[in-house]
Write a protein that holds these residues in place. Structure first.
Motif, PDB file in Angstrom:
ATOM      1  N   ALA A 195     -26.671  70.114  36.047  1.00  0.00           N
ATOM      2  CA  ALA A 195     -26.352  68.932  36.855  1.00  0.00           C
ATOM      3  C   ALA A 195     -27.402  68.032  37.415  1.00  0.00           C
ATOM      4  CB  ALA A 195     -25.044  69.225  37.651  1.00  0.00           C
ATOM      5  N   GLN A 196     -28.739  68.857  38.211  1.00  0.00           N
ATOM      6  CA  GLN A 196     -29.478  68.561  38.940  1.00  0.00           C
ATOM      7  C   GLN A 196     -30.549  68.125  37.831  1.00  0.00           C
ATOM      8  OE1 GLN A 196     -30.685  69.360  42.414  1.00  0.00           O
ATOM      9  NE2 GLN A 196     -31.774  67.906  41.467  1.00  0.00           N
ATOM     10  N   LYS A 197     -30.653  68.165  36.577  1.00  0.00           N
ATOM     11  CA  LYS A 197     -31.272  68.251  35.631  1.00  0.00           C
ATOM     12  C   LYS A 197     -30.899  66.211  35.288  1.00  0.00           C
ATOM     13  CE  LYS A 197     -33.981  68.697  31.410  1.00  0.00           C
ATOM     14  NZ  LYS A 197     -33.466  69.589  30.258  1.00  0.00           N
ATOM     15  N   GLU A 249     -24.851  69.575  48.189  1.00  0.00           N
ATOM     16  CA  GLU A 249     -23.551  69.558  48.001  1.00  0.00           C
ATOM     17  C   GLU A 249     -22.956  69.140  47.302  1.00  0.00           C
ATOM     18  OE1 GLU A 249     -22.041  69.948  52.760  1.00  0.00           O
ATOM     19  OE2 GLU A 249     -22.899  67.926  52.196  1.00  0.00           O
ATOM     20  N   PHE A 250     -23.532  67.468  46.760  1.00  0.00           N
ATOM     21  CA  PHE A 250     -23.834  66.374  45.980  1.00  0.00           C
ATOM     22  C   PHE A 250     -23.969  67.358  44.486  1.00  0.00           C
ATOM     23  CE2 PHE A 250     -24.677  63.490  42.581  1.00  0.00           C
ATOM     24  CZ  PHE A 250     -24.261  62.276  42.225  1.00  0.00           C
ATOM     25  N   ASP A 261     -14.267  62.792  51.550  1.00  0.00           N
ATOM     26  CA  ASP A 261     -13.882  62.176  50.130  1.00  0.00           C
ATOM     27  C   ASP A 261     -12.124  63.062  50.189  1.00  0.00           C
ATOM     28  OD1 ASP A 261     -13.497  61.066  47.452  1.00  0.00           O
ATOM     29  OD2 ASP A 261     -14.680  62.652  46.338  1.00  0.00           O
ATOM     30  N   ASP A 262     -11.412  62.418  49.309  1.00  0.00           N
ATOM     31  CA  ASP A 262      -9.864  62.586  48.724  1.00  0.00           C
ATOM     32  C   ASP A 262      -9.797  63.369  47.562  1.00  0.00           C
ATOM     33  OD1 ASP A 262     -10.214  60.330  46.796  1.00  0.00           O
ATOM     34  OD2 ASP A 262      -7.898  59.397  48.765  1.00  0.00           O
ATOM     35  N   GLY A 263     -10.983  63.599  47.113  1.00  0.00           N
ATOM     36  CA  GLY A 263     -11.573  63.909  45.970  1.00  0.00           C
ATOM     37  C   GLY A 263     -10.316  62.978  44.157  1.00  0.00           C
ATOM     38  N   GLY A 264     -10.747  61.729  45.023  1.00  0.00           N
ATOM     39  CA  GLY A 264     -10.358  60.384  43.302  1.00  0.00           C
ATOM     40  C   GLY A 264     -11.870  60.562  43.000  1.00  0.00           C
ATOM     41  N   THR A 265     -11.187  59.401  42.103  1.00  0.00           N
ATOM     42  CA  THR A 265     -12.702  59.192  41.487  1.00  0.00           C
ATOM     43  C   THR A 265     -12.519  57.894  41.573  1.00  0.00           C
ATOM     44  OG1 THR A 265     -11.401  59.242  39.230  1.00  0.00           O
ATOM     45  CG2 THR A 265     -13.144  61.721  39.810  1.00  0.00           C
ATOM     46  N   ILE A 266     -13.429  57.018  41.342  1.00  0.00           N
ATOM     47  CA  ILE A 266     -13.812  55.696  40.613  1.00  0.00           C
ATOM     48  C   ILE A 266     -13.783  55.712  39.188  1.00  0.00           C
ATOM     49  CG2 ILE A 266     -15.153  54.081  41.294  1.00  0.00           C
ATOM     50  CD1 ILE A 266     -16.122  55.205  44.106  1.00  0.00           C
ATOM     51  N   GLN A 267     -12.997  54.609  39.282  1.00  0.00           N
ATOM     52  CA  GLN A 267     -12.652  53.743  37.665  1.00  0.00           C
ATOM     53  C   GLN A 267     -13.031  52.449  37.327  1.00  0.00           C
ATOM     54  OE1 GLN A 267      -9.094  55.686  35.677  1.00  0.00           O
ATOM     55  NE2 GLN A 267      -9.284  56.921  36.699  1.00  0.00           N
ATOM     56  N   THR A 276     -18.910  71.121  38.984  1.00  0.00           N
ATOM     57  CA  THR A 276     -17.729  71.394  39.444  1.00  0.00           C
ATOM     58  C   THR A 276     -16.746  69.611  39.149  1.00  0.00           C
ATOM     59  OG1 THR A 276     -17.915  72.119  41.249  1.00  0.00           O
ATOM     60  CG2 THR A 276     -15.773  71.770  40.790  1.00  0.00           C
ATOM     61  N   ARG A 277     -17.352  69.420  38.719  1.00  0.00           N
ATOM     62  CA  ARG A 277     -16.922  68.052  38.312  1.00  0.00           C
ATOM     63  C   ARG A 277     -16.653  67.371  36.862  1.00  0.00           C
ATOM     64  NH1 ARG A 277     -15.177  63.394  42.572  1.00  0.00           N
ATOM     65  NH2 ARG A 277     -14.395  64.177  44.047  1.00  0.00           N
ATOM     66  N   THR A 278     -17.472  67.352  36.173  1.00  0.00           N
ATOM     67  CA  THR A 278     -18.341  67.769  35.586  1.00  0.00           C
ATOM     68  C   THR A 278     -18.903  68.910  34.269  1.00  0.00           C
ATOM     69  OG1 THR A 278     -20.862  67.725  35.842  1.00  0.00           O
ATOM     70  CG2 THR A 278     -19.862  65.765  35.635  1.00  0.00           C
ATOM     71  N   ARG A 279     -18.674  69.960  34.899  1.00  0.00           N
ATOM     72  CA  ARG A 279     -18.594  71.424  34.383  1.00  0.00           C
ATOM     73  C   ARG A 279     -19.875  71.615  33.922  1.00  0.00           C
ATOM     74  NH1 ARG A 279     -13.234  70.169  31.366  1.00  0.00           N
ATOM     75  NH2 ARG A 279     -11.094  71.488  33.078  1.00  0.00           N
ATOM     76  N   PHE A 280     -20.734  70.578  33.779  1.00  0.00           N
ATOM     77  CA  PHE A 280     -22.226  71.777  34.354  1.00  0.00           C
ATOM     78  C   PHE A 280     -22.429  72.474  34.958  1.00  0.00           C
ATOM     79  CE2 PHE A 280     -24.456  66.433  32.102  1.00  0.00           C
ATOM     80  CZ  PHE A 280     -23.406  66.977  31.415  1.00  0.00           C
TER      81      PHE A 280
END
Length: 106
Positions: free
Chosen positions: A21-23, A5-6, A100-106, A12-16
C-alpha cells in the motif's frame, strides 16, 4: 489521519500488505508530481481535479510597515472537488476532524 494511519486503512481495505500500500501511494504521488511539473491537469473521477495555475504578479501592502511590495508571479496547485465530494462534506457535522463512518466514495 496521518500517513501511517492512512496506509494501514488502505492496506486493510485493499488487502495489500502495508508495504504494498505504501509503494502504491508513493507511485501515485510521484506520477501526479511528474504531471504537475509538466503543467498537466490530473482528474480523479469521483474525487476531483488537480491543476497547476499561475498566480499573476501583484502588489501588496505590508500591514506593519505600510510599505508597498511587489509579489512575483508563481505557480500554485489548485484542487476542485467533484459535486459528489462537495455534497458529502456538506452533510458532515461542523467538527474540526470529522470521523470516517467506514463508507466509500463511489
Amino acid at each position: 489521519m496521518n500517513n501511517k494511519e492512512f496506509i494501514k486503512e488502505l492496506s486493510t481495505r485493499t488487502r495489500f500488505t502495508q508495504d504494498g500500500a505504501q509503494k502504491l501511494v508513493r507511485t501515485i504521488i510521484s506520477f501526479m508530481g511528474n504531471c504537475f511539473e509538466e503543467g498537466e491537469t490530473v482528474t480523479l473521477q469521483g474525487f476531483g481535479t488537480f491543476e497547476v495555475k499561475k498566480r499573476q504578479e501583484r502588489t501588496m501592502v505590508n500591514p506593519s510597515s505600510g510599505k508597498t511590495m511587489l509579489v512575483p508571479p508563481k505557480l500554485v496547485l489548485n484542487f476542485r472537488p467533484t459535486s459528489t465530494i462537495k455534497e458529502i462534506l456538506k452533510k458532515q457535522p461542523n467538527e474540526k476532524n470529522p470521523k470516517d463512518d467506514g463508507g466509500t466514495i463511489q
